[in-house]
Design a protein around this motif. Structure first.
Motif, PDB file in Angstrom:
ATOM      1  N   UNK A 261       0.817  -1.226   0.000  1.00 12.75           N
ATOM      2  CA  UNK A 261       0.000   0.000   0.000  1.00 12.75           C
ATOM      3  C   UNK A 261       0.847   1.272   0.000  1.00 12.75           C
ATOM      4  N   UNK A 262       2.016   1.217  -0.579  1.00 13.77           N
ATOM      5  CA  UNK A 262       2.918   2.372  -0.608  1.00 13.77           C
ATOM      6  C   UNK A 262       4.026   2.268   0.416  1.00 13.77           C
ATOM      7  N   UNK A 265       7.621   0.862  -0.760  1.00 19.65           N
ATOM      8  CA  UNK A 265       8.273   1.532  -1.875  1.00 19.65           C
ATOM      9  C   UNK A 265       9.598   2.161  -1.437  1.00 19.65           C
ATOM     10  N   UNK A 335       4.270  16.043   0.779  1.00 21.09           N
ATOM     11  CA  UNK A 335       2.964  15.460   1.106  1.00 21.09           C
ATOM     12  C   UNK A 335       1.872  16.512   1.124  1.00 21.09           C
ATOM     13  N   UNK A 368       4.572   6.892   1.385  1.00 24.69           N
ATOM     14  CA  UNK A 368       3.326   6.907   0.620  1.00 24.69           C
ATOM     15  C   UNK A 368       2.334   5.902   1.200  1.00 24.69           C
ATOM     16  N   UNK A 369       1.086   6.250   1.190  1.00 27.83           N
ATOM     17  CA  UNK A 369       0.025   5.326   1.574  1.00 27.83           C
ATOM     18  C   UNK A 369      -1.119   5.517   0.588  1.00 27.83           C
ATOM     19  N   UNK A 370      -1.262   4.622  -0.339  1.00 29.69           N
ATOM     20  CA  UNK A 370      -2.425   4.506  -1.241  1.00 29.69           C
ATOM     21  C   UNK A 370      -3.037   5.886  -1.545  1.00 29.69           C
ATOM     22  N   UNK A 371      -2.768   6.433  -2.703  1.00 30.83           N
ATOM     23  CA  UNK A 371      -3.201   7.803  -3.049  1.00 30.83           C
ATOM     24  C   UNK A 371      -2.726   8.782  -1.979  1.00 30.83           C
ATOM     25  N   UNK A 372      -1.396   8.798  -1.744  1.00 26.23           N
ATOM     26  CA  UNK A 372      -0.870   9.526  -0.592  1.00 26.23           C
ATOM     27  C   UNK A 372      -1.349  10.970  -0.535  1.00 26.23           C
TER      28      UNK A 372
END
Lengths: 754, 81
Positions: A261-262, A265, A335, A368-372
């Motif tokens: 989920x990011x 990465x 972010x 990053x987390x899923x559509x950050x």
């Protein structure tokens, strides 16, 4: 790149069906090999010593006692990972995050590591490492960190993006701004204005599988790394750069992945494991504990967001403004900028302005987390949109439809949109039976929209046809959600053969050209494009072999439904040659048959979703129950609809956890109080209803099959949809995520008291 | 000749301009000429800039042609999850 990626509008045979996934049996029988399931002869156990302080200068590290402990084969500190980043600030931050150099910047920051013959010895060795810290004042809250009185994490940072260079260093690394029009004029035209402030707490991606790897550096300087990752080629680049190796001498093999989920990465443990193996001269396995995963990997930003939106009596938004403050951990990020770009992307706005502030805090490096960054911005904006609709007296779905972006709209982040799917998802939500279902006492319904960019990227695929006519597909994008099944469907579609005839694998970094990682919802979008290209290259050779067999010009041979066919009446006696027949004869017609593709998949196309949610709130305790949840999202073309639905459901489930329960809780000492799944509660099956899905298929003009990425957008609307539902059920606007029972109860009691 | 819109912080490195006109047939030529005319942009171009052409975002296809009259918008290269 000699490949036309444009949408062709073809009819499908394999694509759009729902076969069983090729990795399914191994996964349900426990045979699938994840990060910690790989072992090598003579392997050592790696363990990491982590700072107990949120902010401290490292005065001295004495490893001598640990080194003398029998069974210890290597001890490393930052001195064993010298700075080879050559001025690359982002890589230096990664290096410093892997192993603290001068300062420990958060509770859990790695300061040393050991490799020993077993776990017990390694743990004992960690206790023998003496670190002399000078504890410094810390700050973990994003708003507190922006104050002049806050302890400064990095005194070389002066806020960028402001007109005059500040006179003093700050925790605000960057200010960014997006928008167009004149918001003062727009607010002047408004009959109604709603202004609210919101907070969201920091969450972790919550992948079930912790970070794990096995590193083996040989005495000749070559190395192997087995690792759980979303991008083994990127891990190879980063590890090679940090350790001063040539990339081609480091072979990285990706394991199965138990969620990313990011969060997978970025490298954390991998350079440390390689440095330990290099020093010990033996393979080293390094597996993070759950405590380490929470304290030192992930997480997303904590945020503080102000939103103001104005509208005229007829329900037209006249101006929109947001100020977004996002925590980055101790290293600079972008972010808040992504939040500023995505916040109002669903809407058609004449006057819009967003400002983002990137803020350093003594927490782990934001990942990053899923559509950050998009879910937090959507929470703030969609909550305000809902309130504004109520103020005007318009149905919230109608209000959104009236103001939805469409083809030709200038997006809030700049460019003008091409064909987009926000309108259709809203119309589908409006007409969905969920919207008309009755609600009971203490129950509320909420809905919200979400936007994400989606990316493509560098992609390389090999398609090899065996002499028995079976097809091996080697891809370089890690399979995080069923892409091996989807890509096998694409290969079968293009070649005109059965899905069962194709076997897809994720190749290691020495077997295939470079691939960007599986992020940005790109796995199926990019690798399907490369697979189509590789299959078409293989078909070209298949046609040549058939032409050779028949002794006719290749131009007279076409490929249809898995067969070479000689076109034209003069070839009427020639029976079609199947792929199997051509493959069987390949040794005598020129050797192996394969198709390769190296391309940059671009034009992924932006993505929109609309979610609907019903919640029941217990007014006595503040406890919530999700009664019903519906996801409507555009997939372009759903290659394997079951896995598209799975992505929609997964994003919604993670969003539900984020909205209702999940949060990093820090004590006054700056230490994380809840680094485990008992105290950091992600939703389990019994917490969730069946999440209903509706796939819309509005073809992406930049993909031959019309495919769009689907993995991330589904986590963007839930925070807002649930907040709107809870607010409607409780009768009070919720402005702080997560909406845990104590927070809801406090809001209800404050409302009653008021 | 194409008109290129720069996002906020990029504009600051191009002498405060939010729009520039460049004679370029594709993204590669656009970046080369931008770097020549505004040397402050070069490090950012090296790091990665996305180009939106009529709303479609391109991150790596530097051979992508810039059609006459198209809306060209430069954006930061973003991370995904």
């Amino acid at each position: 790149m000699n490949f036309d990626p444009r949408y062709s509008g073809r009819n499908f045979t394999s694509v759009g069906t729902r076969p069983i996934r090729p990795d399914g049996v191994d996964k349900v029988t426990g045979r699938a090999r994840y990060g910690a399931d790989f072992n090598m002869a003579g392997q050592l156990v790696g363990r990491v010593l982590r700072s107990p302080h949120a902010h401290a200068t490292i005065r001295k590290i004495d490893t001598s006692k640990a080194e003398k402990l029998p069974g210890v084969k290597a001890v490393i500190t930052a001195a064993d990972l010298p700075d080879l980043t050559d001025g690359d600030a982002a890589m230096y931050d990664i290096l410093d995050n892997c192993m603290a150099r001068k300062k420990a910047l958060y509770d859990g920051h790695a300061v040393a590591a050991v490799a020993a013959v077993d776990a017990r010895t390694a743990r004992q060795a960690l206790k023998l490492i003496e670190v002399d810290y000078e504890v410094l004042p810390h700050v973990t809250d994003v708003d507190e960190a922006m104050k002049h009185s806050a302890p400064v994490l990095n005194d070389t940072i002066f806020t960028e993006g402001v007109e005059e260079k500040p006179a003093r260093p700050s925790n605000v690394t960057t200010r960014t701004q997006y928008g167009h029009g004149d918001i003062h004029k727009g607010f002047g035209q408004a009959d109604y204005v709603v202004e609210r402030s919101f907070k969201t707490e920091q969450t972790h991606q919550g992948y079930i599988e912790p970070h794990a790897c096995v590193a083996n550096v040989s005495s000749d300087g070559t190395a192997d790394l087995w690792v759980c990752t979303q991008g083994h080629f990127v891990y190879r680049q980063h590890c090679a750069q940090l350790l001063g190796m040539e990339a081609s001498k480091l072979r990285v093999t990706s394991s199965e992945i138990g969620g990313g989920f990011g969060g997978k990465t970025h490298v954390w443990a991998e350079p440390v494991a390689l440095a330990l193996s290099r020093k010990a001269g033996r393979p080293v396995k390094l597996v993070m504990t759950r405590d380490e995963v929470f304290r030192a990997s992930g997480p997303t930003s904590a945020t503080s967001i102000d939103v103001r939106i104005g509208a005229s009596k007829d329900g037209t938004i006249t101006a929109a403004e947001a100020t977004l403050r996002y925590s980055c951990g101790p290293y600079a990020g972008m972010w808040a900028e992504i939040g500023a770009m995505t916040a109002f992307a669903c809407y058609r706005l004449e006057n819009v302005k967003t400002v983002g502030y990137e803020v350093l805090v003594n927490r782990p490096k934001t990942a990053a987390y899923r559509a950050p960054s998009a879910p937090m911005a959507a929470f703030a904006v969609e909550s305000t949109v809902d309130e504004l609709a109520k103020e005007i007296g318009i149905d919230p779905v109608e209000f959104r439809i009236r103001n939805a972006a469409q083809e030709g709209t200038r997006s809030s982040y700049g460019p003008v949109y091409g064909p987009i799917g926000i309108g259709p998802t809203l119309e589908a939500a409006k007409n969905h039976p969920h919207m008309k279902a009755p609600l009971g006492k203490n129950q509320g319904r909420g809905m919200a929209c979400g936007f994400w960019f989606n990316f493509g990227g560098q992609t390389c695929t090999d398609l090899n046809i065996g002499m028995d006519g079976s097809v091996s597909l080697a891809v370089g994008t890690v399979d995080v959600g069923g892409s091996r099944a989807s890509l096998s469907l694409v290969a079968a579609e293009e070649l005109g053969i059965a899905y069962e005839q194709v076997k897809a694998v994720v190749a290691d970094t020495s077997s295939l050209g470079y691939n960007d990682m599986t992020d940005g919802s790109r796995g199926t979008f990019s690798s399907s494009m490369a697979t189509i290209s590789a299959a078409r290259n293989a078909i070209k050779i298949l046609r040549e072999r058939a032409a050779q067999t028949w002794d006719i010009p290749v131009e007279d041979v076409v490929w249809e439904k898995g067969h070479a066919i000689a076109k034209g009446e003069k070839y009427g006696n020639l029976a079609a040659l199947s792929l199997r027949e051509i493959a069987a004869a390949s040794g005598k017609t020129g050797g192996p048959i394969a198709g390769h593709s190296e391309l940059v998949a671009d034009g992924a196309g932006v993505s929109f979703a609309t979610h609907i949610c019903d919640i029941e709130v217990d007014p006595e305790t503040g406890a919530t129950r999700v009664l019903r949840y519906t996801v409507v999202q555009d997939a372009g073309k759903a290659v394997h609809p079951t896995y598209v639905e799975g992505q929609y459901q997964g994003g919604a489930a993670q969003g539900i956890g984020w909205a209702l329960n999940e949060e990093y809780i820090y004590g006054k000492d700056g230490r994380l109080q809840n680094p485990g799944f008992l105290d950091y509660r992600i939703p389990v099956c019994s917490d969730l209803p069946m999440i209903d899905t509706q796939i819309l298929e509005i073809p992406n003009p930049n993909h031959p099959y019309g495919v769009r990425g689907v993995g991330e957008t589904s986590i963007v609307p839930p925070l807002a949809a649930i907040a709107n539902a809870v607010s409607n059920a409780a009768g009070v606007r919720m402005t702080h995520i997560p909406m845990s029972p104590p927070r809801i109860l406090a809001a209800i009691e404050a409302e009653r008291g008021g | 000749m194409v008109e290129v819109t720069l996002w906020g912080s990029l504009g600051a490195l191009a002498g405060g301009k939010s729009k520039v006109e460049i004679e370029a047939k594709d993204i590669r030529e656009l970046f080369r000429k931008l770097a020549e005319q505004y040397p402050g942009l070069e490090p950012l171009i090296e790091k990665g800039i996305a180009v939106a052409i009529d709303g479609t975002i391109y991150r790596d296809t530097w051979s992508k042609e810039l059609p006459e009259g198209a809306e060209i918008f430069l954006l930061p290269r973003l991370a995904g999850g």
